[in-house]
Design an enzyme around this catalytic site. Structure first.
Site, PDB file in Angstrom:
ATOM      1  N   LYS A   1      13.008  -6.547   1.145  1.00 49.31           N
ATOM      2  CA  LYS A   1      13.716  -7.067   2.320  1.00 49.31           C
ATOM      3  C   LYS A   1      14.984  -6.272   2.605  1.00 49.31           C
ATOM      4  O   LYS A   1      15.288  -5.946   3.766  1.00 49.31           O
ATOM      5  CB  LYS A   1      14.048  -8.547   2.101  1.00 49.31           C
ATOM      6  CG  LYS A   1      12.836  -9.461   2.055  1.00 49.31           C
ATOM      7  CD  LYS A   1      13.243 -10.889   1.753  1.00 49.31           C
ATOM      8  CE  LYS A   1      12.031 -11.813   1.700  1.00 49.31           C
ATOM      9  NZ  LYS A   1      12.396 -13.208   1.375  1.00 49.31           N
TER      10      LYS A   1
ATOM     11  N   PRO B   1       0.830  -1.219   0.000  1.00 49.93           N
ATOM     12  CA  PRO B   1       0.000   0.000   0.000  1.00 49.93           C
ATOM     13  C   PRO B   1       0.856   1.257   0.000  1.00 49.93           C
ATOM     14  O   PRO B   1       1.949   1.287   0.563  1.00 49.93           O
ATOM     15  CB  PRO B   1      -0.804  -0.125   1.306  1.00 49.93           C
ATOM     16  CG  PRO B   1      -0.741  -1.571   1.673  1.00 49.93           C
ATOM     17  CD  PRO B   1       0.562  -2.076   1.162  1.00 49.93           C
TER      18      PRO B   1
ATOM     19  N   SER C   1      10.744 -18.623   3.256  1.00 47.69           N
ATOM     20  CA  SER C   1      11.984 -17.844   3.251  1.00 47.69           C
ATOM     21  C   SER C   1      12.621 -17.704   4.625  1.00 47.69           C
ATOM     22  O   SER C   1      13.741 -17.206   4.738  1.00 47.69           O
ATOM     23  CB  SER C   1      11.714 -16.448   2.672  1.00 47.69           C
ATOM     24  OG  SER C   1      10.802 -15.740   3.481  1.00 47.69           O
TER      25      SER C   1
END
Length: 673
Positions: free
Chosen positions: A619, A254, A576
């Site tokens: 990340k 968002p 992950s």
């Protein structure tokens, strides 16, 4: 005695008033409705003639005819076909997002090329006069007209040139019109063909139309009818070319500009813009409408929005497409299969309208946070364009050049009166926001501007005002976020991981503990099945390689191991975190402290391999915001990272690993024992 009144004394005869049906019938006759729609409207008016106006059905019928008259069946806005204008609009309204802008420009360029490309028409006739007359008439359509005296010459031209439409005589030497039609259908099926002949019969016409001819016109040919038929074919060809591309789907966290860049696309093309949020929509009738047999029936949102818009070619944004609901009232996602498929939406059927409406001219754009939530058939119809999170430098630049001036304008100030220093903007971003997008940044800038405005009104300050880093802290209070990873001390059994969600990249801390027990593995923290399996895989790997890592094998049978991921109220899943879990367990079982300023990501297998993962940009930037100094990534992700910009690659010290031994060197410190 007879008295005669003067002419001016005679009361005027009132003009007869028209009934509602008569007014609508006149409107239908004057309108340029498609023939099938005009027929439906007149049939409905005939029913109204036999219906009493006091009945509820009368009002429903009137409303239905008025909708047919108001819809933009043939009304389109003129597109702006200047690519430089599109580049200017996108750059003015958005900073960064270079990859997204490039893909949008490629999409717009393909549509522009289809519209500006000159069409080619081939006229085939063995009579010179007839051939020249048709060519002269078709030249008025601003298209390139080629001529041939028979079918064989036409085939030679087709072998060398791209032809959009062929106008051919039926009776010719060497190769007649039907033979040419069969040859074209076999080798160039997209080329449309019109047959003209002086030997027009019903059988010939039926045979030609069955074999694929679009029109069958008798000689002597009416050149105006021929020109209109060719023009219609060429327009359809251009339209089919411009809408043949995939539907664009903007996906990302968002606040990254998905909706606003959709508005920019509309501005670049000079088209009207429609935004329809699908979040929480459960009833498919909201999109497709209700049948008129139901009480309170109405058209669906697609037709209603086009009716309000007034044109049949807007930019139509379907927002939050991944948040569609589904229950006993139907599945709205199934309706979207028809709406978003260029092969089907030419004949989109709204149940209330009960006649097909052509949506092929509409440019549909969808947005989603997570495309994994979309049904596979729907996802297959769209081209996914990912919106990555912004870097710290991009946020600072957007805050200074776009967000702050906008907030100041709402309060009536200019940048000459109130200005942020670059250091102040950096402090605001790093100390008070953490989201991947810009909404929190915009919100905090607004808070600062409103507080400054209050101080000005209270005569505590007077413009011009320059906001510094110290002012940010005094206005917003203590910093809510710090470099927690950089300041955290190494701990045994605790490691730092990187994950990706629909809100962008995030840091997680894997905490482990051992206690007396029977060898159970306890998992807590609102974890999904994939994450639980990753932990089980990590534990099995360490048990099978206990000797290699100097782990007491009896420990697994005499101790329970607990793996916990904080923020237990948030659901977590994914593969992950496998590498992070295995290092936390290895730190626990070998009593070697793990560095907290080293972040890990990667899927870990039972054989010890490290597999690639996604969301690396998000990340890496999340690790940078938390103060992580070293990031360990899978070796197989190296090429993906190398193409990222310098700011992302320099956000931290990146190391690419392919084995567990390489990870141990970077993460675990020597044991204190």
């Amino acid at each position: 005695m007879r008295f005669f009144s003067k002419p001016e004394d005679v009361a005027p005869v009132p003009e007869p008033t028209l009934t509602m049906q008569e007014e609508l019938r006149i409107a239908v006759e004057k309108s340029k409705l498609p023939e099938n729609v005009r027929h439906i409207a007149l049939e409905e008016l005939t029913k109204l003639d036999r219906t009493d106006s006091s009945f509820a059905e009368f009002g429903l019928g009137v409303t239905y005819v008025e909708l047919l008259l108001s819809l933009p069946w043939n009304i389109s806005s003129q597109d702006n076909l200047e690519l430089e204008h599109a580049v200017t609009v996108l750059n003015q309204e958005h900073f960064g997002l270079n990859g997204v802008k490039q893909r949008i420009l490629e999409y717009l360029a393909s549509n522009i090329t289809c519209h500006i490309k000159k069409s080619t028409v081939l006229v085939v006739d063995d009579e010179q006069i007839s051939r020249d007359n048709m060519a002269y008439s078709l030249n008025k359509l601003s298209c390139e007209v080629l001529t041939a005296s028979n079918g064989l010459e036409a085939v030679d031209i087709l072998e060398e040139r791209n032809v959009d439409c062929i106008v051919t005589d039926l009776k010719m030497q060497k190769m007649d019109g039907l033979e040419l039609l069969n040859y074209v259908q076999e080798k160039w099926p997209d080329t449309k063909l019109i047959i003209v002949t002086g030997y027009a019969t019903v059988d010939n016409a039926i045979g030609a139309l069955k074999k694929g001819a679009l029109h069958y016109l008798p000689k002597p040919i009416n050149l105006e009818i021929l020109r209109n038929a060719v023009q219609e074919i060429l327009e359809q060809q251009k339209q089919a070319c411009s809408v043949s591309g995939p539907i664009l789907c903007f996906t990302g966290p968002p606040g990254t500009g998905k909706t606003s860049i959709g508005k920019s696309v509309a501005n670049a093309l000079s088209r009207k813009f429609i935004r329809l949020s699908l979040a929480g929509m459960r009833d498919e009738a909201e999109l497709r409408g209700h049948r008129r047999t139901y009480v309170g029936a109405m058209a669906g949102r697609i037709i209603s929005e086009l009716n309000k818009c007034g044109v049949n070619n807007p930019v139509f944004m379907l927002d939050e497409i991944d948040k569609i609901g589904q229950d006993f009232r139907g599945d709205p996602a199934s309706v979207l299969l028809e709406i978003l498929d260029p092969e089907q939406n030419r004949h989109f059927l709204d149940y209330y309208l009960d006649t097909p409406f052509d949506l092929s001219k509409v440019m549909f754009i969808t947005t989603a946070n997570m495309v994994d939530n979309l049904p596979a058939p729907l996802r297959d119809r769209m081209e996914i364009i990912p919106f990555s999170c912004y870097t710290l430098n991009e946020k600072k630049q957007i805050g200074l050049d776009y967000l702050a001036p906008r907030q100041l304008r709402t309060l009536g100030y200019s940048q000459n009166e109130i200005a942020f220093t670059p250091e102040a903007m950096s402090t605001l971003i790093s100390g008070y926001t953490r989201d991947a997008g810009l909404r929190s940044v915009n919100r905090e800038i607004g808070n600062v501007c409103r507080k400054i405005n209050l101080q000005i009104l209270q005569q505590l300050k007077k413009p011009p005002i320059t906001i510094s880093s110290e002012d940010i802290v005094s206005l917003l209070g203590y910093e809510r976020y710090t470099f927690e990873a950089a300041t955290a001390q190494p701990l045994i059994g605790v490691t730092t991981g990187l994950v990706w969600s629909e809100y962008g990249g995030q840091l997680i801390y894997i905490e482990t503990a051992k206690m007396k027990g029977s060898g159970r593995l306890i998992m807590t923290g609102s974890l999904g099945e994939v994450l639980k399996e990753s932990a089980q895989t990590a534990l099995s790997f360490l048990r099978s390689n206990a000797t290699k890592f100097s782990i007491d094998e009896n420990l697994f049978e005499q101790r329970d191991i607990h793996v916990h991921i904080p923020a237990g109220d948030i659901s977590k899943d994914g593969a992950s975190a496998g590498v992070t879990i295995v290092m936390a367990l290895l730190s626990l079982l070998t009593k070697r402290p793990a560095r907290r300023d080293v972040a890990l990501t990667g899927e870990f297998t039972l054989s010890g391999r490290i597999l690639p993962v996604g969301g690396l940009r998000e990340k890496i930037l999340a690790a940078q915001q938390a103060g992580v100094r070293v990031i360990l990534l899978p070796e197989r992700n190296k090429k993906e990272v190398q193409v990222m910009n310098d700011e992302v690659r320099n956000a931290a010290e990146l190391h690419f690993v392919s084995s567990i031994n390489e990870i141990v060197e970077h993460v675990l410190l020597p044991s204190a024992d």
